[in-house]
Design a protein around this motif. Sequence first.
Motif, PDB file in Angstrom:
ATOM      1  N   ALA A  38       0.862  -1.183   0.000  1.00  0.00           N
ATOM      2  CA  ALA A  38       0.000   0.000   0.000  1.00  0.00           C
ATOM      3  C   ALA A  38       0.894   1.228   0.000  1.00  0.00           C
ATOM      4  N   ASP A  39       0.455   2.269  -0.695  1.00  0.00           N
ATOM      5  CA  ASP A  39       1.313   3.443  -0.863  1.00  0.00           C
ATOM      6  C   ASP A  39       1.088   4.456   0.260  1.00  0.00           C
ATOM      7  N   PHE A  40       1.618   4.139   1.446  1.00  0.00           N
ATOM      8  CA  PHE A  40       1.469   5.069   2.580  1.00  0.00           C
ATOM      9  C   PHE A  40       2.291   6.331   2.366  1.00  0.00           C
ATOM     10  N   LEU A  41       3.397   6.180   1.634  1.00  0.00           N
ATOM     11  CA  LEU A  41       4.269   7.341   1.418  1.00  0.00           C
ATOM     12  C   LEU A  41       3.543   8.449   0.651  1.00  0.00           C
ATOM     13  N   LEU A  43       0.599   9.298   0.925  1.00  0.00           N
ATOM     14  CA  LEU A  43      -0.247  10.073   1.831  1.00  0.00           C
ATOM     15  C   LEU A  43       0.526  11.220   2.471  1.00  0.00           C
ATOM     16  N   ALA A  44       1.825  10.970   2.667  1.00  0.00           N
ATOM     17  CA  ALA A  44       2.639  11.985   3.346  1.00  0.00           C
ATOM     18  C   ALA A  44       3.383  12.871   2.355  1.00  0.00           C
ATOM     19  N   THR A  45       3.078  12.741   1.060  1.00  0.00           N
ATOM     20  CA  THR A  45       3.734  13.586   0.065  1.00  0.00           C
ATOM     21  C   THR A  45       2.733  14.599  -0.472  1.00  0.00           C
TER      22      THR A  45
ATOM     23  N   ILE B   2      10.566  10.753   4.948  1.00  0.00           N
ATOM     24  CA  ILE B   2       9.555  11.805   5.043  1.00  0.00           C
ATOM     25  C   ILE B   2       9.872  12.718   6.217  1.00  0.00           C
ATOM     26  N   GLN B   6       6.808  17.707   5.735  1.00  0.00           N
ATOM     27  CA  GLN B   6       5.983  17.076   4.698  1.00  0.00           C
ATOM     28  C   GLN B   6       4.683  16.536   5.293  1.00  0.00           C
ATOM     29  N   SER B  10       1.001  17.611   4.301  1.00  0.00           N
ATOM     30  CA  SER B  10       0.001  16.633   3.863  1.00  0.00           C
ATOM     31  C   SER B  10      -1.289  16.774   4.669  1.00  0.00           C
ATOM     32  N   LEU B  27      -6.929   4.416   0.792  1.00  0.00           N
ATOM     33  CA  LEU B  27      -6.245   4.393   2.073  1.00  0.00           C
ATOM     34  C   LEU B  27      -6.675   5.590   2.925  1.00  0.00           C
ATOM     35  N   ILE B 477      -5.354  -3.562  -3.436  1.00  0.00           N
ATOM     36  CA  ILE B 477      -4.023  -2.959  -3.643  1.00  0.00           C
ATOM     37  C   ILE B 477      -3.375  -3.569  -4.888  1.00  0.00           C
TER      38      ILE B 477
END
Lengths: 265, 492
Positions: A38-41, A43-45, B2, B6, B10, B27, B477
């Motif tokens: 899952a692309d959690f990164l 979300l924080a970008t 991160i 950032q 976000s 998500l 996913i």
Amino acid sequence: MKTDIKVLLLGLTALVIFLLYSLSSFTIGEDDTEIRKADFLALATPAEEESLVSALPADTIHEAMAETVFQPDTTPKKIFFFGDSMVDYLGRPFESYAAKNGHEIESVVWFSSTTQHWAQTDTLQYFLRKYDPSYVVICLGSNEVEARDIKRRQKWVEEIQQKLGDLPYVWVSPPNWTEEEGFTNMIKEAVGADRFFDSSHLSMERGPDHKHPTYEAAVGWMDTVASWMQSPASRYPIIMEKPEEKVRVTHLLMLKPYKLRKKKK
Amino acid sequence: MITFQQILSSLKEYFTLHEGGLQYCTLTFFITFLVFYAIYILVRRGQRKVMLGYVVLFSIFYAYKANGWFMLLLPATTLISWWLTRLMQKLPDGGKRKGLATLTVIIVLSPLLYFKYTNFAIQTLNNIIESNFAPMTIFLPIGISFYTFQAISYVVDVYKRKFPGDTSLLEYTFFLTFFPLLMAGPITRPQTLIPQLKQNLPIDKELIYSGLFLIICGILKKGVIADYIAQYNNWIFDDPTGFSGFENLMGVFGYTMQIYCDFSGYSDLSIGIAAVLGFRLLPNFNSPYQSLNLSEFWHRWHIALSTWFRDYLYIPLGGNRKGKFRTYLNNFITMLFAGWWHGASWMFIIWGAVHGVGLMIHKSSKSWLDKLGKGAAVSLISWIVTFCYVAFAWIFFRASSVENAVEVITRIGNDFSIDYFVPFITARPVWSAFIAVAFIVHLVVKEKTFYRMQDLFVKIPWILKLLIFVICVQLVINFRLESVQPFIYAQF
């Protein structure tokens, strides 16, 4: 324990599982059997940063070049042009351009190929050794333009870049007739706006198979690509003046689709 | 790596950006819902009004994520329709009461007509009188068609004294803004939801786990099957001439399954989320492609909408009380409006008309059809005719224009060859497998079997539920990133 708390715990446990797997250094399975993360990164970008990355190179280049008198590199090049079936269309007028401007050209069409084919086989290295080019042009992506696994394909684009090493190259995107999920932008960001010719905005007549342009339309496409290749918008501007006449196509090698070749074995 | 900066950016983006809203199978929604639910569990154990207020606040935020400041239309519609209905319900039967009810319906309907149909009206006018009025730049707020219809059902039911008008503003706001219903329904009647808001309902284990089961079904239908098979169907409808007749036919069948999985999956998710929160909503789909005739199809497809149109348009038009001809005409008119409700385009109206004609034919030949009996052969033929007719109608629903729809039909008619079958499934094995499995499950699983499976899910241990949930989300996913091969020309 109350049912609603159990459901919350179920959701949280699932989230932790996906998060830990996403942050882990290992991947279960590979290629088609890979259990993806899952692309959690993402979300924080923040999205603002992403848009800056794609917008910055082209703008700054135009500004930097605007005040200088521009001259493209006029020395003859050994051009290696490779990619999918679109090379069959673009490669023909490209030979006339090469003849007019003193370049040598070798084109390789690998029908139905994708970035994965060129990244994960040694075909590219083979031709680079064989032709020893001084300039590379890529036209690849028409078979994956609607792809949604952009990150996976980005890795293949990067592998192709690694194979090219320090060679000057430009990437010509396929004409894009359908909606896509960001594939074209991914290549643009990976190679840089000044090494990327975006064909998606061009309006071209489609051929009878509706997948490719007509050969006549491909001539116009090549004219636009050539004009960009010798402009300051390109990182490696080379002389690409328009030819007055067509030459016979003699340097166009065609490779069969990978799956068919495998079947014949 | 991160940075903290950032993460802050976000979060700021999350609270300020509002493009498209919080889609279920993402998500972002998953995390948002878990945070919301954790607080909800605490709040639910306290005062009922606090719980209602908390859900309303979250729903308003959810609406903001979907529509930005256009979400203000929602509280505005809520306040106006609640206040006018309250005034109306105090009036005795008569002209004033009827007038105020009509006025309220018109006021509630006005934003929908303006935002959804203004440009349609301009374009239609341009076509009729050959004028050149420029279309306006109008934002269509997401969910406006759904909450407008809910508000109308409340006003009309109170007017007809089918529902008491004693709903408090908080309860009514909850009813109209409840976030699982906001984006795409199902359109819920006041009788279904509002009584559940008037008391502190006990935590019902069966309801909550049934909700989780529906969420899992919805994830599979919407997040895995519909989103994956849509890729191929889009190519067909984008450019039908680029594909063979066989591929066009597969695209039509593919879209037939896609729209079912998409919409019923979305409904399952909405009803499931509501159940996990402790609210029981009515099912919206009941294996519609098992139908043996078109009337049965409309009893099984988008039940909330078809019953809404039945109660608030078909019956007021006279229903079947004014002779056969009027019955057929009322059916046809109702279907035209049902089609138009789906979108401001002539294609939706044509889709509605195709169904209207189909219903007229079925109803007029019903006495003759009934004489054929209910044998296996008759049932099989009935099913094939009904399914093919429904699939045919979907072409007009999905196509961008009449020319586009005609092209799809022409390709199927003129360029069909079964020789494409093997290369097709060889080139797109996953797509073909999805379609096959989806059809088999849809056609084989009867209502009773579904509820048995649901009961079984409620009883299995927590760890097994977790495992099933994780597998389903992982499928989303994986398949979200999986692409269908676009061209199969290499196979020929």
